[in-house]
Scaffold this active site. Structure first.
Site, PDB file in Angstrom:
ATOM      1  N   ASP A 112       0.861  -1.181   0.000  1.00 12.16           N
ATOM      2  CA  ASP A 112       0.000   0.000   0.000  1.00 12.16           C
ATOM      3  C   ASP A 112       0.896   1.229   0.000  1.00 12.16           C
ATOM      4  O   ASP A 112       2.119   1.115   0.026  1.00 12.16           O
ATOM      5  CB  ASP A 112      -0.920  -0.034   1.221  1.00 12.16           C
ATOM      6  CG  ASP A 112      -0.138   0.016   2.516  1.00 12.16           C
ATOM      7  OD1 ASP A 112       1.104  -0.146   2.476  1.00 12.16           O
ATOM      8  OD2 ASP A 112      -0.736   0.230   3.576  1.00 12.16           O
ATOM      9  N   SER A 113       0.294   2.395   0.001  1.00 12.95           N
ATOM     10  CA  SER A 113       1.098   3.616  -0.102  1.00 12.95           C
ATOM     11  C   SER A 113       1.638   4.071   1.244  1.00 12.95           C
ATOM     12  O   SER A 113       2.554   4.863   1.323  1.00 12.95           O
ATOM     13  CB  SER A 113       0.232   4.743  -0.660  1.00 12.95           C
ATOM     14  OG  SER A 113      -0.777   5.058   0.289  1.00 12.95           O
ATOM     15  N   GLY A 114       1.068   3.554   2.315  1.00 16.10           N
ATOM     16  CA  GLY A 114       1.427   4.031   3.641  1.00 16.10           C
ATOM     17  C   GLY A 114       0.469   5.076   4.157  1.00 16.10           C
ATOM     18  O   GLY A 114       0.395   5.333   5.352  1.00 16.10           O
ATOM     19  N   GLY A 115      -0.280   5.682   3.265  1.00 14.72           N
ATOM     20  CA  GLY A 115      -1.173   6.772   3.659  1.00 14.72           C
ATOM     21  C   GLY A 115      -2.321   6.305   4.528  1.00 14.72           C
ATOM     22  O   GLY A 115      -2.608   6.885   5.574  1.00 14.72           O
ATOM     23  N   PHE A 116      -2.947   5.226   4.111  1.00 15.87           N
ATOM     24  CA  PHE A 116      -4.097   4.730   4.864  1.00 15.87           C
ATOM     25  C   PHE A 116      -3.696   4.346   6.283  1.00 15.87           C
ATOM     26  O   PHE A 116      -4.396   4.649   7.247  1.00 15.87           O
ATOM     27  CB  PHE A 116      -4.708   3.516   4.152  1.00 15.87           C
ATOM     28  CG  PHE A 116      -5.830   2.878   4.925  1.00 15.87           C
ATOM     29  CD1 PHE A 116      -7.071   3.503   5.003  1.00 15.87           C
ATOM     30  CD2 PHE A 116      -5.649   1.680   5.589  1.00 15.87           C
ATOM     31  CE1 PHE A 116      -8.108   2.927   5.724  1.00 15.87           C
ATOM     32  CE2 PHE A 116      -6.681   1.105   6.318  1.00 15.87           C
ATOM     33  CZ  PHE A 116      -7.906   1.735   6.383  1.00 15.87           C
TER      34      PHE A 116
ATOM     35  N   ASP B  58      -2.990   8.106  -1.797  1.00 15.67           N
ATOM     36  CA  ASP B  58      -4.280   8.742  -2.051  1.00 15.67           C
ATOM     37  C   ASP B  58      -4.709   9.505  -0.807  1.00 15.67           C
ATOM     38  O   ASP B  58      -4.148   9.337   0.266  1.00 15.67           O
ATOM     39  CB  ASP B  58      -5.345   7.710  -2.471  1.00 15.67           C
ATOM     40  CG  ASP B  58      -5.453   6.565  -1.473  1.00 15.67           C
ATOM     41  OD1 ASP B  58      -4.558   6.449  -0.600  1.00 15.67           O
ATOM     42  OD2 ASP B  58      -6.412   5.787  -1.562  1.00 15.67           O
TER      43      ASP B  58
ATOM     44  N   GLN C 129     -11.239   7.086  -5.736  1.00 12.95           N
ATOM     45  CA  GLN C 129     -11.859   7.608  -4.518  1.00 12.95           C
ATOM     46  C   GLN C 129     -13.196   8.253  -4.868  1.00 12.95           C
ATOM     47  O   GLN C 129     -13.640   8.164  -6.008  1.00 12.95           O
ATOM     48  CB  GLN C 129     -10.918   8.612  -3.837  1.00 12.95           C
ATOM     49  CG  GLN C 129      -9.691   7.964  -3.202  1.00 12.95           C
ATOM     50  CD  GLN C 129     -10.036   7.113  -1.990  1.00 12.95           C
ATOM     51  OE1 GLN C 129     -11.150   7.150  -1.473  1.00 12.95           O
ATOM     52  NE2 GLN C 129      -9.064   6.324  -1.523  1.00 12.95           N
TER      53      GLN C 129
ATOM     54  N   GLY D  24     -11.009   3.271  -0.287  1.00 13.73           N
ATOM     55  CA  GLY D  24     -11.851   3.970   0.675  1.00 13.73           C
ATOM     56  C   GLY D  24     -13.101   3.219   1.081  1.00 13.73           C
ATOM     57  O   GLY D  24     -14.073   3.812   1.508  1.00 13.73           O
TER      58      GLY D  24
ATOM     59  N   ASP E  74      -7.855  -7.800  -0.372  1.00 14.33           N
ATOM     60  CA  ASP E  74      -6.915  -8.020   0.726  1.00 14.33           C
ATOM     61  C   ASP E  74      -7.614  -7.635   2.014  1.00 14.33           C
ATOM     62  O   ASP E  74      -8.510  -6.781   2.013  1.00 14.33           O
ATOM     63  CB  ASP E  74      -5.679  -7.124   0.584  1.00 14.33           C
ATOM     64  CG  ASP E  74      -5.966  -5.711   1.058  1.00 14.33           C
ATOM     65  OD1 ASP E  74      -6.639  -4.982   0.314  1.00 14.33           O
ATOM     66  OD2 ASP E  74      -5.558  -5.345   2.180  1.00 14.33           O
TER      67      ASP E  74
ATOM     68  N   CYS F  22     -12.844 -28.495   4.266  1.00 14.41           N
ATOM     69  CA  CYS F  22     -11.575 -27.832   3.960  1.00 14.41           C
ATOM     70  C   CYS F  22     -10.476 -28.862   3.727  1.00 14.41           C
ATOM     71  O   CYS F  22     -10.394 -29.865   4.414  1.00 14.41           O
ATOM     72  CB  CYS F  22     -11.188 -26.901   5.113  1.00 14.41           C
ATOM     73  SG  CYS F  22      -9.642 -26.040   4.834  1.00 14.41           S
TER      74      CYS F  22
ATOM     75  N   CYS G 177      -7.210 -27.934   3.736  1.00  9.98           N
ATOM     76  CA  CYS G 177      -5.947 -27.317   4.134  1.00  9.98           C
ATOM     77  C   CYS G 177      -5.128 -28.334   4.929  1.00  9.98           C
ATOM     78  O   CYS G 177      -5.663 -29.326   5.406  1.00  9.98           O
ATOM     79  CB  CYS G 177      -6.191 -26.045   4.945  1.00  9.98           C
ATOM     80  SG  CYS G 177      -6.471 -26.293   6.716  1.00  9.98           S
TER      81      CYS G 177
ATOM     82  N   CYS H 203      -6.799 -29.163   8.418  1.00  5.77           N
ATOM     83  CA  CYS H 203      -8.085 -29.862   8.449  1.00  5.77           C
ATOM     84  C   CYS H 203      -8.007 -31.254   7.823  1.00  5.77           C
ATOM     85  O   CYS H 203      -8.763 -32.148   8.217  1.00  5.77           O
ATOM     86  CB  CYS H 203      -9.147 -29.056   7.716  1.00  5.77           C
ATOM     87  SG  CYS H 203      -9.520 -27.485   8.520  1.00  5.77           S
TER      88      CYS H 203
ATOM     89  N   HIS I  27      -5.180 -22.239   8.318  1.00  9.11           N
ATOM     90  CA  HIS I  27      -6.513 -22.619   7.848  1.00  9.11           C
ATOM     91  C   HIS I  27      -7.248 -21.423   7.247  1.00  9.11           C
ATOM     92  O   HIS I  27      -7.799 -21.516   6.152  1.00  9.11           O
ATOM     93  CB  HIS I  27      -7.354 -23.238   8.967  1.00  9.11           C
ATOM     94  CG  HIS I  27      -8.808 -23.241   8.618  1.00  9.11           C
ATOM     95  ND1 HIS I  27      -9.362 -24.194   7.791  1.00  9.11           N
ATOM     96  CD2 HIS I  27      -9.792 -22.344   8.890  1.00  9.11           C
ATOM     97  CE1 HIS I  27     -10.639 -23.896   7.585  1.00  9.11           C
ATOM     98  NE2 HIS I  27     -10.921 -22.785   8.246  1.00  9.11           N
TER      99      HIS I  27
HETATM  100 ZN   LIG Z   1      -8.741 -25.954   7.021  1.00 18.46          ZN
END
Ligand SMILES: [Zn+2]
Ligand SMILES: [Zn+2]
Lengths: 406, 453
Positions: free
Chosen positions: A98-102, A152, A196, A223, A273, A311, A313, A316, A348
């Site tokens: 990210d830009s660091g701004g948020f 931003d 934005q 945003g 994300d 699942c 994974c 599991c 998981h």
């Molecule tokens: Zn799992």
């Protein structure tokens, strides 16, 4: 506007014949990634106790690092000396920053935004500092992320100050121009713009027009992680994707609840994300195909079933099938007491979200996304349509998916 | 059957034996065969666990990135709700191994208590052992331990010693210690050799008897932390029951010297190794075969990387100068941009993949990955160390290796300078009345992400 250099190629593989869902492959400097996808957040170049080897074993090929945090620790000088964030964390796959701004605006109560940049007090010694678009680019160039985000002007979508929202939108466009200007390595790092405009759809449209003109390799919708009404969130995403070019990846920032992902994919978004799935694991919360379970609850103390029966994974999967055969009871036993309990549940949760998007992609390619969405909601709400969240039902209807129809 | 066979006893320097006939080394290699199919070469180590997990090592990392052959598990880590509520572990339909997802490559040793453990304020009674669970001090009925042993199917089980809370117990207390430890051991042996029928598993009658015998856990009897004289009665009881015993366990270094000749063929476990490799070597010299290496986790939590090896290399003695450190504090700012591995030439995951700068960064950022990577490396160092010790005895250079190690390395482990991971209950050294174990994880400026566990 001049054609921007891109360090990625984007192949649209399939489009849902009903909704706006898309399946694509994006090839970045550290290899291809398949969209739609969820990107786990390794804030400080480490994902909640997982090793890069473990993260890779879950199928992750693109994770986030936070510029603000890496700028503080280990700091830009160290990043330069080490040779960037890939080298720092021995991660040979892709990184998005990210830009660091948020981070500044949300973490530092005293941050103040001017045309120049974000003013804030150093968390080290309280001295006044300034994050400009140029400085953000410089940091992200030092990090060497495969995808970097423009600085931003972020304000909460819930802000009542209409004028401020308009100002922030226009400033974000101006800051993008400064970012493009300051970006040192467009041939090996992709700069994404961020749309934005708050919850004002007209403003969003105006912003999309301006941003698209700048022809960045990818486009983010920003945003939107601030607790706005879900219906309004969906309207913004839908409004933006409608106008966005087909041949660029679309990233909705800060979104990570499974239901949000599934709906947003239907609305035409590709990348997501969120820190929630990994942060919440530490508190014993398991993200599953039947909703989120808090495994700290006493009812799981003697529940010897896997975290999620559907699942696959490593945690599991049963011992017989080469997995670890971890039970809810064992995670209950470890949560909050041993770090390894958090590691297991983080694995998981990350796997669950990565896999959710992998399955969504398969469904889109098979042109079966609407039934995938129905099954997804059906499992969580036991097919009781009265329980389905109204915002999801309504949003999906706008793109031709009717959850209530059998 | 659980068997132990001494393979080779270290050769003593000829000159030393002729002048001092008593000074023979007891260092030996052996092979411990456990009834459930484990073959353990000794001397060797066990990794201590907390709540069934080797700290910081998830089961997948255990399997993929460690060579740990055995773990030390304490029942007191699983039974906090007893007796008000039946501990989940007791209702679990399978074994303890399965409950903790232990990889099949490692054997499981079950003890009533951790080692080292926190002294409980309340004394033991005839029927109960005082223990510390994550929710406080409790009584563990001996009969519960005995029946848990049958149900949980450990590969090795430790008998319970009644250890006095005072360093030098009086005559009456010693007598009580001896009597209780005898009684508790008899109850354990009685249950184990009854094939667990006392635990209520009544449908076992049809099982082939040979088969049942074959799968019995190996019982290691405790040696009391008392002089030989004071536990004579207990030791003779052990000798009488030697056929039923598969090993001995003790917590103090001196206890190894009270072991009678008749028990010398049993494998000996030092369950409380906090002193580092020098302590291990001294105990190997005195004939100890297995070590529960508590010092490894202590170093890992302190952000310290081990780097010592046991080799036949020629070491010059220059009067204690230029000794090498056993370990290094990775918090040191000098590692901030150091791209070399924790230990040059180490083949562990951490060293093959990561550098000092990253580990230092993770420590500094309080990222849990720091301790994962250190623990993987530190366990590998210990694994290699024990491999070296075994080879030295087999190949006849034990004494040379030992004196070389003595000369080469400083004795003391470094003291950590940085913050460790969140303290856990068992690390709470005092009893009640203190402040919080951990500083609040959140700070005002960046209240989101820097909260390690
Ligand atoms: Zn799992
Ligand atoms: Zn190593």
């Amino acid at each position: 506007m001049a054609q921007q250099k891109a360090a990625l190629s984007f192949d649209l593989i399939a489009k849902c014949s009903v909704s706006r869902a898309r399946a694509s492959t994006m090839t970045l400097p550290h290899g291809p990634v398949e969209l739609p996808m969820f990107m786990p957040v390794a804030t400080q170049a480490s994902l909640k106790g997982l090793t890069p080897e473990q993260l890779e074993s879950l199928g992750c090929r693109l994770c986030l690092n936070n510029t603000y945090h890496l700028g503080l620790k280990p700091g830009q000088a160290t990043l330069d000396a080490v040779g960037g964030a890939h080298r720092l964390q021995s991660w040979n796959h892709n990184i998005l920053t990210d830009s660091g701004g948020f981070q500044m605006v949300s973490l530092l109560k005293l941050a103040k935004i001017t045309e120049e940049g974000v003013r804030f007090l150093s968390p080290h010694d309280g001295s006044p500092m300034l994050l400009t678009p140029e400085h953000s680019m410089s940091l992200q160039n030092s990090i060497g992320s495969d995808i970097m985000m423009q600085l931003d002007d972020v304000i909460a979508t819930t802000s009542p100050d209409k004028e401020r929202i308009v100002e922030a939108m226009h400033r974000s466009v101006r800051w993008l121009d400064r970012c493009i200007e300051a970006h040192k390595y467009p041939e090996k790092q992709n700069l994404f713009c961020i749309i934005q405009g708050g919850l004002d759809l007209e403003l969003r449209r105006e912003c999309v027009k301006e941003m698209v003109k700048r022809d960045t390799p990818g486009i983010a919708i920003g945003g939107l992680s601030g607790g706005e009404e879900k219906a309004k969130y969906c309207a913004v995403v839908r409004t933006c994707t409608e106008m966005l070019p087909d041949m660029k990846p679309r990233y909705v920032m800060g979104v990570g609840y499974p239901e949000d992902l599934v709906v947003s994919v239907a609305l035409g978004a590709d990348m997501f994300d969120c820190v929630w799935p990994t942060r919440t694991a530490r508190f014993g919360n398991a993200v599953t195909s039947r909703g989120t379970l808090n495994l700290r609850h006493a009812s799981y103390a003697a529940d010897f079933s896997p975290v999620d029966e559907d699942c696959d994974c490593p945690c599991c999967r049963s011992k017989e099938n080469g997995g670890l055969g971890v039970t809810k009871a064992y995670i209950h036993h470890l949560t909050g007491k041993e770090t390894a309990g958090a590691h297991i549940l983080t694995m998981h949760n990350v796997y669950y979200l990565l896999d959710l998007m992998r399955n969504a992609r398969q469904a889109i390619i098979a042109d079966a996304y609407p039934s995938f969405v129905k099954e997804f909601f059906g499992k969580i709400y036991k097919y009781d349509t009265a329980e389905y969240p109204i915002w999801a039902v309504d949003a999906l209807k706008t793109v031709g998916i009717d959850l209530t129809e059998a | 059957m659980n068997t132990f066979r001494v393979l080779k006893t270290a050769v003593t320097d000829v000159a030393a034996t002729t002048t001092q006939p008593g000074a023979t080394t007891a260092a030996r290699t052996g092979v411990l065969n456990l009834s459930k199919g484990f073959t353990v070469q000794t001397p060797n180590f066990l990794a201590p666990t907390s709540r069934g997990v080797v700290p910081h090592i998830s089961p997948d990392n255990f399997e993929r990135n460690t060579g740990v052959e055995g773990v030390f598990v304490a029942l007191e880590d699983f039974i906090e709700k007893a007796p008000q509520r039946i501990p989940p572990l007791y209702t679990y339909p399978s074994t303890l191994r399965s409950f903790i997802s232990l990889p099949s490559s490692a054997f499981l040793l079950l003890s009533a208590r951790r080692s080292p453990n926190i002294t409980c304020p309340k004394a033991n009674s005839d029927a109960n052992l005082s223990i510390l669970t994550s929710v406080g001090f409790r009584d563990l009925p001996i009969k519960d331990y005995v029946s848990a042993v049958i149900r949980l199917e450990p590969d090795i089980v430790l008998g319970i010693a009644d250890i006095a809370n005072t360093v030098s117990p009086g005559k009456n207390r010693v007598q009580k210690m001896v009597n209780r430890t005898v009684k508790w051991l008899d109850e354990l042996l009685g249950s184990v050799y009854a094939g667990g029928s006392s635990s209520g598993g009544g449908d076992n009658n049809s099982t082939d008897e040979k088969d049942t015998v074959k799968k019995l856990p190996a019982v290691f009897a405790p040696i009391l932390p008392l002089e030989k004289e004071r536990q004579r009665f207990y030791l003779s009881h052990l000798v009488e029951n030697v056929e039923k015993l598969s090993g001995l366990v003790f917590t103090t270094n001196e206890s190894v010297d009270v072991v009678p000749e008749e028990l010398a063929g049993l494998p000996k476990l030092q369950s409380d190794v906090v002193g580092g490799p020098h302590q291990v070597l001294e105990m190997v010299e005195r004939g100890v075969d297995l070590f529960n290496v508590g010092f490894v986790g202590t170093m890992t939590d302190a952000g310290i990387a081990l780097h010592f090896s046991f080799s036949a290399d020629e070491v010059m003695d220059n009067g204690g100068k230029d000794k090498l450190d056993l370990a290094t504090d990775m918090w040191d700012v000098k590692f901030a941009t150091d791209l070399s591995p924790l230990e040059e030439g180490c083949d562990c995951y951490t060293c093959k993949t990561h550098h000092k700068a990253y580990i230092r960064h993770c420590l500094e950022a309080k990222e849990m990955t720091a301790w994962v990577l250190l623990q993987i490396h530190n366990l590998k160092v210990v694994e290699r160390f024990f491999g070296g010790v075994r080879r030295s005895i087999e190949e006849g250079w034990w004494e040379k290796g030992r004196s070389g190690f003595e000369v080469k390395y400083t004795r003391e482990m470094p003291v950590g300078t940085g913050l460790g991971p969140r303290l856990r209950g068992y690390q709470y050294k005092s009893v009640g009345g203190e402040g919080k174990l951990n500083e609040p994880a959140y700070r005002s400026l960046d209240s989101g992400d820097e909260d390690g566990l």
